[in-house]
Design an enzyme around this catalytic site. Sequence first.
Site, PDB file in Angstrom:
ATOM      1  N   CYS A 163       0.655  -1.303   0.054  1.00  0.00           N
ATOM      2  CA  CYS A 163       0.019  -0.112   0.024  1.00  0.00           C
ATOM      3  C   CYS A 163       0.799   1.207   0.148  1.00  0.00           C
ATOM      4  O   CYS A 163       0.487   2.246  -0.721  1.00  0.00           O
ATOM      5  CB  CYS A 163      -1.050   0.102   1.230  1.00  0.00           C
ATOM      6  N   HIS A 303      -2.409   0.622   7.093  1.00  0.00           N
ATOM      7  CA  HIS A 303      -2.654   0.842   5.559  1.00  0.00           C
ATOM      8  C   HIS A 303      -2.065   2.183   5.218  1.00  0.00           C
ATOM      9  O   HIS A 303      -1.850   2.959   6.102  1.00  0.00           O
ATOM     10  CB  HIS A 303      -3.994   0.564   5.404  1.00  0.00           C
ATOM     11  N   ASN A 323      -8.495   4.268  -2.475  1.00  0.00           N
ATOM     12  CA  ASN A 323      -7.957   2.861  -2.231  1.00  0.00           C
ATOM     13  C   ASN A 323      -7.173   2.018  -3.148  1.00  0.00           C
ATOM     14  O   ASN A 323      -7.382   2.597  -4.082  1.00  0.00           O
ATOM     15  CB  ASN A 323      -9.087   1.998  -1.197  1.00  0.00           C
TER      16      ASN A 323
END
Length: 356
Positions: A163, A303, A323
């Site tokens: 991420c 994240h 995202n």
Amino acid sequence: MAVVWRRVFTVLGLVGLCFFGIPIKVDKNPEIQKEELFKEFLQRFNKSYCINNKTEYAKHYNNFKESLKVIDELNQGRSTNHSALYGITRYSDLSKEEFLHLYLQPRLHDHLHLKKQKQIHNSQKYYFGLSKRALVDDLPMHVDWREKNVITEVRNQKTCGACWAFSTAATVEAMYAIRTGILHKFSIQELIDCAENGNSGCEGGDTCSLLEWLVDKKINIVLDNEYPLVWRTQTCKLKGSEHVIKIASNFSCEYLVGSEDEILKLLAHHGPVAVAVNALNWQNYLGGVIQFHCDGGPEHINHAVQIVGYNRSAPVPHYIVRNSWGAEFGHNGYLYIAIGSNLCGVATEVSTLDVL
Ligand SMILES: *[C@@H]1O[C@H](CO)[C@@H](O)[C@H](O)[C@H]1NC(C)=O
Ligand SMILES: *[C@@H]1O[C@H](CO)[C@@H](O)[C@H](O)[C@H]1NC(C)=O
Ligand SMILES: *[C@@H]1O[C@H](CO)[C@@H](O)[C@H](O)[C@H]1NC(C)=O
Ligand SMILES: *[C@@H]1O[C@H](CO)[C@@H](O)[C@H](O)[C@H]1NC(C)=O
Ligand SMILES: *[C@@H]1O[C@H](CO)[C@@H](O)[C@H](O)[C@H]1NC(C)=O
């Protein structure tokens, strides 16, 4: 409980998110209802593990029932139609621990670049002679960089825990497009394979230490098609190329808890930002503005994502967050997080950059 689910599915139907039309029969016993939901789920997401394996079936069915319970609890806090709505997603058959290990970085907080420095990076640094009110009043009510054609399509990191590379690459792409008017996809795989400075490919990393490495080593970032994504860590193949860019040395990584106006200012006047977050409860997120149930403490950070704008004229003023779980997640790959109380930890580590 059955009543609450019915409400969830009714709301789903109303907002058009429900493309699988599960008929809820209230006269059925709850266990049968749950199993029917599970079977619909298996079909909808092509989950094949259950076909021949009773152990697997039982394990995932139990996780699924646990998710139904969690979904109920999360939806209790909904105050308006704009509040976040939770329901069945492709991740609903995972336990929290499995979700954390497959899609998040359980130990990201240990690597957070700013953790040690956060006492120094304090809100006093900003608002210098500016009242909060004045600062906010000067900002547009609405910013959305997607409208300016500087945002690439939403990626899917799958089970590669990079991420930190996805959110940084997205920001590199946006800043390059803002500067040149050309929207290019840059290589995430190069970052996954090559980034040092404490980063370890699909096993995890941190946006700020990545930026530091890119600048210190004057790394050339190549185009995506020259170093395509394979979703696993390979041997680094750094290479020169015609189309490369570098990160300017004046990138920033700030702890902005208590100073979210500063995030708005960056979004309005500079560009999209990469941020570290706690995404544990996004496992069952369907849409709407997250206002509760998303702890922002540094120990919960797991994240990294990109913020591409905000909407202050909405009933619940919120960030627009991109995202990296594919376009299926949330609102075409995006989610909304309320502004102002470090929800999901959005202000814990905020990175901006410029490209050369
Ligand atoms: C499930 O599999 C079918 C047939 O293989 C495919 O058409 C469909 O897109 C898949 N759905 C998902 C959600 O992956
Ligand atoms: C069924 O799944 C379990 C747990 O993942 C595994 O240990 C077992 O080998 C599987 N059995 C078969 C027949 O595939
Ligand atoms: C929520 O939406 C439904 C359907 O559109 C509507 O009937 C209801 O009044 C709305 N509730 C609120 C609190 O806005
Ligand atoms: C950072 O440096 C670049 C290149 O010198 C420059 O274009 C940019 O305006 C600077 N950004 C900030 C925020 O000062
Ligand atoms: C901001 O949010 C409100 C409410 O959700 C919506 O009606 C409005 O269109 C949004 N503004 C923009 C410019 O998207």
